[in-house]
Design an enzyme around this catalytic site. Structure first.
Site, PDB file in Angstrom:
ATOM      1  N   GLU A  58      19.544 -14.881 -27.508  1.00 17.41           N
ATOM      2  CA  GLU A  58      19.423 -15.999 -27.471  1.00 17.41           C
ATOM      3  C   GLU A  58      18.336 -16.874 -26.645  1.00 17.41           C
ATOM      4  O   GLU A  58      18.439 -18.068 -26.281  1.00 17.41           O
ATOM      5  CB  GLU A  58      20.264 -15.833 -26.580  1.00 17.41           C
ATOM      6  CG  GLU A  58      21.631 -15.019 -26.168  1.00 17.41           C
ATOM      7  CD  GLU A  58      22.762 -15.677 -27.641  1.00 17.41           C
ATOM      8  OE1 GLU A  58      21.966 -17.324 -28.675  1.00 17.41           O
ATOM      9  OE2 GLU A  58      23.426 -16.052 -27.709  1.00 17.41           O
ATOM     10  N   HIS A  76      22.958 -17.136 -19.230  1.00 22.12           N
ATOM     11  CA  HIS A  76      24.046 -17.394 -19.982  1.00 22.12           C
ATOM     12  C   HIS A  76      24.939 -16.319 -19.412  1.00 22.12           C
ATOM     13  O   HIS A  76      24.475 -15.277 -19.165  1.00 22.12           O
ATOM     14  CB  HIS A  76      23.513 -17.927 -21.223  1.00 22.12           C
ATOM     15  CG  HIS A  76      24.662 -16.886 -22.595  1.00 22.12           C
ATOM     16  ND1 HIS A  76      26.153 -17.430 -22.984  1.00 22.12           N
ATOM     17  CD2 HIS A  76      24.406 -15.971 -23.028  1.00 22.12           C
ATOM     18  CE1 HIS A  76      26.180 -16.734 -23.621  1.00 22.12           C
ATOM     19  NE2 HIS A  76      25.369 -15.535 -23.827  1.00 22.12           N
ATOM     20  N   TYR A  82      39.250 -31.208  -9.056  1.00 28.32           N
ATOM     21  CA  TYR A  82      38.112 -32.221  -9.157  1.00 28.32           C
ATOM     22  C   TYR A  82      36.623 -31.165  -9.340  1.00 28.32           C
ATOM     23  O   TYR A  82      36.081 -32.372  -9.135  1.00 28.32           O
ATOM     24  CB  TYR A  82      38.283 -33.182  -7.751  1.00 28.32           C
ATOM     25  CG  TYR A  82      37.877 -32.514  -6.518  1.00 28.32           C
ATOM     26  CD1 TYR A  82      36.718 -32.008  -6.366  1.00 28.32           C
ATOM     27  CD2 TYR A  82      38.848 -30.919  -5.594  1.00 28.32           C
ATOM     28  CE1 TYR A  82      36.052 -31.486  -5.019  1.00 28.32           C
ATOM     29  CE2 TYR A  82      38.334 -30.262  -4.571  1.00 28.32           C
ATOM     30  CZ  TYR A  82      37.359 -30.606  -4.235  1.00 28.32           C
ATOM     31  OH  TYR A  82      36.416 -29.384  -3.510  1.00 28.32           O
ATOM     32  N   HIS A 130      33.055 -16.245 -26.984  1.00 29.92           N
ATOM     33  CA  HIS A 130      31.918 -15.790 -26.280  1.00 29.92           C
ATOM     34  C   HIS A 130      31.190 -15.789 -24.739  1.00 29.92           C
ATOM     35  O   HIS A 130      30.935 -14.707 -24.126  1.00 29.92           O
ATOM     36  CB  HIS A 130      30.060 -16.709 -27.216  1.00 29.92           C
ATOM     37  CG  HIS A 130      29.002 -16.319 -27.054  1.00 29.92           C
ATOM     38  ND1 HIS A 130      28.144 -16.038 -28.244  1.00 29.92           N
ATOM     39  CD2 HIS A 130      28.232 -15.307 -26.402  1.00 29.92           C
ATOM     40  CE1 HIS A 130      27.381 -15.622 -27.887  1.00 29.92           C
ATOM     41  NE2 HIS A 130      27.322 -14.928 -26.538  1.00 29.92           N
ATOM     42  N   TYR A 145      28.032 -36.174  -0.734  1.00 32.04           N
ATOM     43  CA  TYR A 145      28.359 -34.100  -0.593  1.00 32.04           C
ATOM     44  C   TYR A 145      27.664 -33.735  -1.625  1.00 32.04           C
ATOM     45  O   TYR A 145      27.310 -32.024  -1.045  1.00 32.04           O
ATOM     46  CB  TYR A 145      29.783 -34.763  -0.862  1.00 32.04           C
ATOM     47  CG  TYR A 145      30.315 -33.176  -0.660  1.00 32.04           C
ATOM     48  CD1 TYR A 145      29.963 -32.647   0.435  1.00 32.04           C
ATOM     49  CD2 TYR A 145      31.026 -32.619  -1.974  1.00 32.04           C
ATOM     50  CE1 TYR A 145      31.206 -30.942   0.358  1.00 32.04           C
ATOM     51  CE2 TYR A 145      31.551 -30.913  -1.674  1.00 32.04           C
ATOM     52  CZ  TYR A 145      31.410 -29.813  -0.729  1.00 32.04           C
ATOM     53  OH  TYR A 145      32.137 -28.956  -0.391  1.00 32.04           O
TER      54      TYR A 145
HETATM   55  P1  13P Z   1      20.663 -10.815 -25.379  1.00 28.28           P
HETATM   56  O1  13P Z   1      20.109  -8.834 -24.303  1.00 28.28           O
HETATM   57  O2  13P Z   1      19.431 -10.688 -26.404  1.00 28.28           O
HETATM   58  O3  13P Z   1      20.088 -11.829 -23.630  1.00 28.28           O
HETATM   59  O4  13P Z   1      22.162 -11.180 -25.867  1.00 28.28           O
HETATM   60  C1  13P Z   1      22.497 -10.933 -25.437  1.00 28.28           C
HETATM   61  C2  13P Z   1      23.999 -11.578 -24.942  1.00 28.28           C
HETATM   62  O5  13P Z   1      24.550 -11.800 -24.668  1.00 28.28           O
HETATM   63  C3  13P Z   1      23.892 -12.797 -26.192  1.00 28.28           C
HETATM   64  O6  13P Z   1      25.020 -14.179 -26.500  1.00 28.28           O
END
Ligand code: 13P
Length: 247
Positions: free
Chosen positions: A96, A115, A140, A182, A235
């Site tokens: 990614e 991610h 909220y 995903h 906050y």
């Molecule tokens: P990588 O190990 O290449 O980072 O891939 C993991 C992943 O979550 C791909 O979306």
């Protein structure tokens, strides 16, 4: 945003990334080798990022496995094998890398990106209603992601420019989004804050999922959410810094 000043050395920054990647497993937002973590890291005058390598188990990962990429590589300068030209590392960067690089290029507010494939956020990201509406303002704390909903980027194959473009659009004016079928992406000024945001979104996804089991959740209107954003400026000032558009 230049995160270099936060760390005494590149190795210290690398150690923090490996630690954050391992914590995604401990926090239950990733399993196995899923997900990836990056931090903006300048080298010399070049804007760049340090990112976890592709398909390496987090327990086995060391700081030497991370890869540095230039952010400013012009489009078309990636190799035919789908790897970035301006990369420095013995391993291949996360599949990614393009999603991370393209976000740093347009999001000056991004100092770190997480991610992950958390179970509840990913469950929701499989539902057509979430593809259409995202997670609405049922609570909220939706405001932590920067707006009055958390959008879901349409499905595209992992590691592609299409997925990167879809994530950029879903993150316009937001710090977090879901990726259909995903997982999620969270960006913030610091690694700690991006990791915390990913966990916050997963917690909201779990509560929304639970509420959906019992009926149709009531939603907060724009006035109620405006009041939350106003309060967050005191906050949670870290969550009310200006959120940038996707560019
Ligand atoms: P990588 O190990 O290449 O980072 O891939 C993991 C992943 O979550 C791909 O979306």
């Amino acid at each position: 945003m230049n995160t270099n000043a936060t760390w005494p050395s590149e190795n210290a920054a690398r150690a923090a990334i490996v630690d954050a990647a391992r914590r995604t497993i401990a926090l239950g937002i990733n399993t196995g080798r899923a997900g990836n973590v990056s931090m903006r890291w300048h080298r010399g005058g070049a804007d760049g990022l340090l990112i976890t390598p592709s398909a390496l188990a987090y327990e086995a990962m060391t700081i030497d496995d991370l890869v540095w990429l230039a952010v400013d590589a012009p489009a078309g300068e990636d190799t035919a094998a789908g790897q970035p030209l301006f990369a420095d590392g013995a391993r291949q960067p996360s599949s990614e890398w393009r999603l991370h690089r393209d976000l740093y290029a347009v999001r000056g507010d991004a100092g770190a990106i997480v991610h992950a494939h958390p179970p509840f956020a990913t469950t929701l990201a499989c539902l057509p209603r979430i593809h259409a509406e995202g997670i609405p303002a049922f609570h909220y704390m939706i405001a932590v992601a920067g707006g009055n909903d958390i959008r879901c980027a349409p499905y595209a194959t992992f590691g592609t420019a299409e997925l990167s473009a879809a994530a950029r659009t879903a993150l316009d004016g937001r710090r977090a989004c879901l990726l259909a079928q995903h997982g999620l992406v969270a960006l913030s000024g610091t690694l700690e804050s991006a990791l915390e945001l990913a966990v916050e979104v997963e917690s909201l996804a779990r509560i929304y999922w639970q509420a959906l089991q019992l009926g149709e959740p009531a939603l907060l209107d724009a006035t109620a959410m405006a009041s939350v954003h106003a309060r967050f400026s005191h906050y949670r000032p870290d969550r009310e810094e200006p959120v940038q558009g996707a560019g």
